[in-house]
Every structure is written in structure tokens, then in C-alpha cells.
Design a protein around this motif. Structure first.
Motif, mmCIF file in Angstrom:
data_model
loop_
_atom_site.group_PDB
_atom_site.id
_atom_site.type_symbol
_atom_site.label_atom_id
_atom_site.label_comp_id
_atom_site.label_asym_id
_atom_site.label_seq_id
_atom_site.Cartn_x
_atom_site.Cartn_y
_atom_site.Cartn_z
ATOM 1 N N LEU A 228 33.443 -3.733 68.284
ATOM 2 C CA LEU A 228 33.367 -5.067 67.699
ATOM 3 C C LEU A 228 31.974 -5.623 67.934
ATOM 4 C CD1 LEU A 228 36.817 -6.392 69.009
ATOM 5 C CD2 LEU A 228 36.245 -5.878 66.613
ATOM 6 N N GLU A 232 31.849 -10.370 64.844
ATOM 7 C CA GLU A 232 33.298 -10.146 64.804
ATOM 8 C C GLU A 232 33.983 -10.760 66.022
ATOM 9 O OE1 GLU A 232 33.413 -5.936 62.307
ATOM 10 O OE2 GLU A 232 33.002 -5.915 64.465
ATOM 11 N N ILE A 236 36.957 -13.701 66.129
ATOM 12 C CA ILE A 236 38.188 -13.593 66.923
ATOM 13 C C ILE A 236 38.315 -14.784 67.867
ATOM 14 C CG2 ILE A 236 39.350 -12.233 68.726
ATOM 15 C CD1 ILE A 236 37.987 -9.732 67.433
ATOM 16 N N ARG A 251 44.627 -12.711 72.291
ATOM 17 C CA ARG A 251 43.219 -12.955 71.934
ATOM 18 C C ARG A 251 42.378 -13.265 73.166
ATOM 19 N NH1 ARG A 251 41.359 -17.386 69.022
ATOM 20 N NH2 ARG A 251 42.746 -18.661 70.317
ATOM 21 N N LYS A 325 45.689 -5.451 67.459
ATOM 22 C CA LYS A 325 45.417 -5.103 66.058
ATOM 23 C C LYS A 325 45.793 -6.256 65.135
ATOM 24 C CE LYS A 325 46.098 -0.077 66.558
ATOM 25 N NZ LYS A 325 45.988 -0.065 68.017
ATOM 26 N N CYS A 328 43.137 -8.956 65.341
ATOM 27 C CA CYS A 328 41.946 -8.577 64.577
ATOM 28 C C CYS A 328 42.206 -8.623 63.068
ATOM 29 C CB CYS A 328 41.482 -7.181 64.998
ATOM 30 S SG CYS A 328 40.797 -7.120 66.663
ATOM 31 N N SER A 331 41.915 -12.098 62.051
ATOM 32 C CA SER A 331 40.498 -12.491 62.109
ATOM 33 C C SER A 331 39.684 -11.858 60.993
ATOM 34 C CB SER A 331 39.899 -12.090 63.458
ATOM 35 O OG SER A 331 40.616 -12.665 64.534
ATOM 36 N N ILE A 333 39.032 -8.692 60.372
ATOM 37 C CA ILE A 333 38.188 -7.548 60.756
ATOM 38 C C ILE A 333 38.748 -6.364 59.961
ATOM 39 C CG2 ILE A 333 37.203 -6.243 62.681
ATOM 40 C CD1 ILE A 333 36.790 -9.263 62.894
ATOM 41 N N TYR A 357 40.598 -3.088 61.705
ATOM 42 C CA TYR A 357 41.540 -3.602 62.706
ATOM 43 C C TYR A 357 42.574 -2.550 63.108
ATOM 44 C CZ TYR A 357 44.991 -4.365 58.951
ATOM 45 O OH TYR A 357 45.871 -4.202 57.914
ATOM 46 N N ILE A 360 41.407 -0.613 66.226
ATOM 47 C CA ILE A 360 41.104 -1.351 67.446
ATOM 48 C C ILE A 360 42.169 -1.052 68.509
ATOM 49 C CG2 ILE A 360 40.753 -3.630 68.465
ATOM 50 C CD1 ILE A 360 38.603 -2.802 66.444
#
Length: 415
Positions: A228, A232, A236, A251, A325, A328, A331, A333, A357, A360
């Protein structure tokens, strides 16, 4: 009762078993004894040995058998092969229930030894100065042994003497044929060597070729690792999760880990509020037992302030890896990146393009920590905070892609 008694060396090796045969007309029985005679010293025609001491004992055996034939005939006993085996065993004072000479399987066969060692000695095996092998690691070794069993079902039982360098490559290619990745194959070769080393320590005869290195082609070596970047991480951090306390907690755990570089075993289970004081996180890591000191990042400070100085709630690693995940994804991603993802159907990793994501995991944070700081602070700083003993791990964790470096140069030229 007159019977012919013949003593004969059977086989073409340097040393062979001595066979005793009794025959007369249609009656014919024989038994290959465990008496070994040297081929060049034994005369099958004359039924004598050049070794005088051995010859005297064998000729006495022949006389004893002749006497027992007469005795048993007069007593009405059945003279058959079992009778002959019993007469010879009693003559040499062998236990009638004795089995053939044989080493226990765990002294000869790899799988038998490995299972025997796990059952009887693993609980005394230290994995660190104060920790013994746990159930989780034993389970990993047991899973490895199932792979060995599968290999043996297609070939033959693996003896320690047959663990040559060629064998290890055969085993590696077998795993590759089952679509295991290079990392998994390397790990299983390491497990194989682990048990060979344990057997060697017990003084068992092990082919020392197992110590040779096995090279596995890594077809994934050009896959650029996922991390990340700071933009990014900002997305988040600024994501509004006020309506979902559980995801808000996930988070905050991600922010804590991405700006501390701690492993999941530390930020989920080992870290306590007492470890944070005077603007630093001070902790002894679980994996390497190394003391690290990490300055508290601004985002981490705000996470702690939001929670009145308390850390985010703990959860299982499985739950965390699943929910991070989702965080993300919310967010956004979601750019397409090339990577490797586990196929739940085959339980094998498959290369392809996935939304970021999806790739991740808990380890992404530690990778992101090292990558985002690379080139901005000295390598020594990153090495110290991550608790690495050398700089090789820094090169491993730096996951800036060729595209990232190309963009850096483009920005430099544009200035």
C-alpha cells in the motif's frame, strides 16, 4: 529311516545363505537357514567349508538332523518343513518365536522415522531458547508427511539410504506436478532435510547427499509484490466507518501495523498499551525475540487518542485477513494488478490480474512499511526497526515495482 541330507550355498553373492535339504523318493523338504557362508570357501559338491571352525559346526548340525529324523520317526512325529525349522532353531538355541533379523522400520524408512520422531521426541525439541515445538508446527510436519505418503504410493517406500540428490529433485518435481508453488516446494524440501538431520543425530545410516542444495525454478519471481503506497494508506485512514464499529476496528489495526512494521503475531497478540510510552513502541518480537523501538506515527497517535489511549480490539488472524480486504475494497483500492491468489477449489495459488484489495493480507502492512520508507531514511533505520539481522531482508521486503521507480524518475525529470 534313511534320508538324504544336503547342505548347499544358494546365491551368487560373496556371502550366501546355507540351505538344508532332506529328501528321499517323493519326500523333499528344504529350508534356507540364516547361516551365511562365503562363496569362495564353500564347496557345494563336497558340502564342506574351508573355514575349519565353521565346517565343524555345520557338520555337527548335519549329524544332529540325522539323529532327530530317527527319533521323530520312532515317536510318530510329522517330519515336514516346520519340523526342520524347529530342529535347526533349537540346535542353535534360537527362540522359537523369533522373527527374521530386522531393524525397526524407523531406522530404515524416512516416513516411519519422521512419524516416530514426531510422536516421541518433538515435545522435547526446542524452537527457541525457551519454547518447545508446538502443535501448530507439528501439524505442518504432519501435512508434509502426507505428501511423502502420496509420493510413496506412486513409487516405493523411501529409505534413508535412497535419499540422494536425484531423489530430492524427483520429490520436488512431484510436488510441482501437483501445482504446488516454488515457496511451498522449498519449504517441503526443508522439512525433508530436517528429519534427515534428526535421524543422523540418532546415528542412523542416512545418505548424506540430502545436505546438497536443491534449486527450484521460481516462475513467480517476476510478480511484483503488493504493498500500500502512502496515498492508498491516506484513503484507508480517511474512510468513514463510523457506522460499522467492527470494520473501524480492523481499519485501525491496519493503520497501526502499516506505520509500525510489526508482524501480525505482534500487533494482534503481543502488543499491549504498556509497550507504548513517551512516543515510542518498545516490544520484544515473538518470532525472533528481538527488542525493537519504533516511534509512534501521527496516524497511530490519532487512532490511540480516538480510543482514549487503548489499542484496537484483538481478533483472530483469519478474521482480520478476511475483513482487511473488505476495508480496502471500501477504500477503493481496486486497480488491477498482477499477482498470485489462492484458488479455494484447488487450494493452489494461481497467477493472474486481480483487484488490488483481493491481494491484501496482514503481511502487506509490514511490506508497505519497509517499501514506503525505502530511500527516505537510511537502510540501517529500517533494518533496526523491523528487527532484521542483515540487509537481505530489506531487499526482500522492498516491493516498489519497476513502474514505481519509472514514475519516480519521470517526476524527477519533470522538476
Amino acid at each position: 529311516l534313511i534320508m538324504n541330507i544336503q547342505l548347499k550355498s544358494i546365491g551368487k553373492k560373496e556371502f550366501n545363505k546355507l540351505s538344508v535339504r532332506i529328501y528321499q523318493g517323493f519326500f523333499d523338504i528344504s529350508y534356507a537357514t540364516d547361516i551365511m557362508v562365503e562363496k569362495k570357501s564353500w564347496d557345494n559338491k563336497k558340502q564342506v567349508s574351508k573355514n575349519e571352525v565353521l565346517n565343524i559346526k555345520i557338520q555337527k548340525l548335519k549329524i544332529h538332523i540325522a539323529e532327530q529324523i530317527s527319533n521323530s520317526y520312532m515317536e510318530g512325529e510329522i517330519i515336514d518343513r516346520d519340523w526342520l525349522v524347529s530342529i535347526i532353531s533349537k540346535y542353535f538355541s534360537r527362540n522359537s518365536g523369533e522373527k527374521n533379523f530386522k531393524n525397526p522400520d524407523h531406522k530404515i524408512y524416512f516416513h516411519s522415522f519422521s512419524r516416530w520422531w514426531l510422536d516421541n521426541h518433538s515435545q522435547k525439541w526446542k524452537v527457541s531458547a525457551s519454547k518447545f515445538m508446538g502443535e501448530r508446527l507439528k501439524e505442518q510436519y504432519s501435512i508434509f508427511l502426507k505428501k511423502v505418503e502420496n509420493f510413496e504410493s506412486l513409487n516405493e517406500r523411501v529409505k534413508f539410504q535412497n535419499i540422494t540428490n536425484d531423489f530430492m529433485y524427483d520429490f520436488a518435481f512431484h510436488l510441482k506436478s501437483l501445482n504446488y508453488g516454488p515457496g511451498t516446494i522449498d519449504k517441503n524440501i526443508a522439512y525433508l532435510k530436517f528429519f534427515c538431520n534428526r535421524a543422523t543425530e540418532f546415528g542412523f545410516s542416512v545418505n548424506q547427499e540430502f545436505k546438497q542444495r536443491v534449486f527450484i525454478d521460481n516462475e513467480n519471481k517476476d510478480i511484483e509484490g503488493v504493498y500500500l503506497n502512502e496515498l492508498e494508506i491516506d484513503k484507508i485512514y480517511n474512510l468513514d466507518l463510523s457506522s460499522n464499529d467492527h470494520l473501524d476496528n480492523v481499519r485501525d489495526l491496519l493503520i497501526l501495523s502499516v506505520w509500525s512494521g510489526l508482524r501480525i503475531s505482534d500487533f494482534l497478540y503481543n502488543l499491549k498499551t504498556d509497550n507504548i510510552k513517551d512516543g515510542f513502541i518498545e516490544i520484544k518480537t515473538q518470532k525472533t525475540k528481538t527488542f525493537v523501538k519504533i516511534p509512534v506515527h501521527g496516524m497511530v497517535r490519532k487512532v490511540l487518542d480516538k480510543r482514549f489511549g487503548q489499542l484496537p480490539k484483538k481478533m483472530s488472524s483469519t478474521e482480520y485477513n478476511l475483513r482487511v480486504k473488505e476495508v480496502c475494497m471500501l477504500s477503493e483500492i481496486d486497480e488491477l494488478v498482477f499477482g498470485s491468489l489462492m484458488n479455494p477449489g484447488t487450494r493452489r495459488k494461481e497467477n493472474g490480474y486481480y483487484k488490488k484489495y483481493q491481494l491484501i493480507s496482514s503481511h502487506t502492512a509490514r511490506r508497505s512499511f519497509a517499501t514506503n520508507l525505502y530511500g527516505k531514511v537510511s537502510d540501517e533505520v529500517i533494518k533496526s526497526i523491523c528487527g532484521w539481522s542483515n540487509f537481505d531482508m530489506l531487499n526482500h521486503y522492498n516491493k516498489k515495482s519497476k513502474t514505481d521507480y519509472a514514475k519516480e524518475l519521470q517526476e524527477f525529470w519533470s522538476k
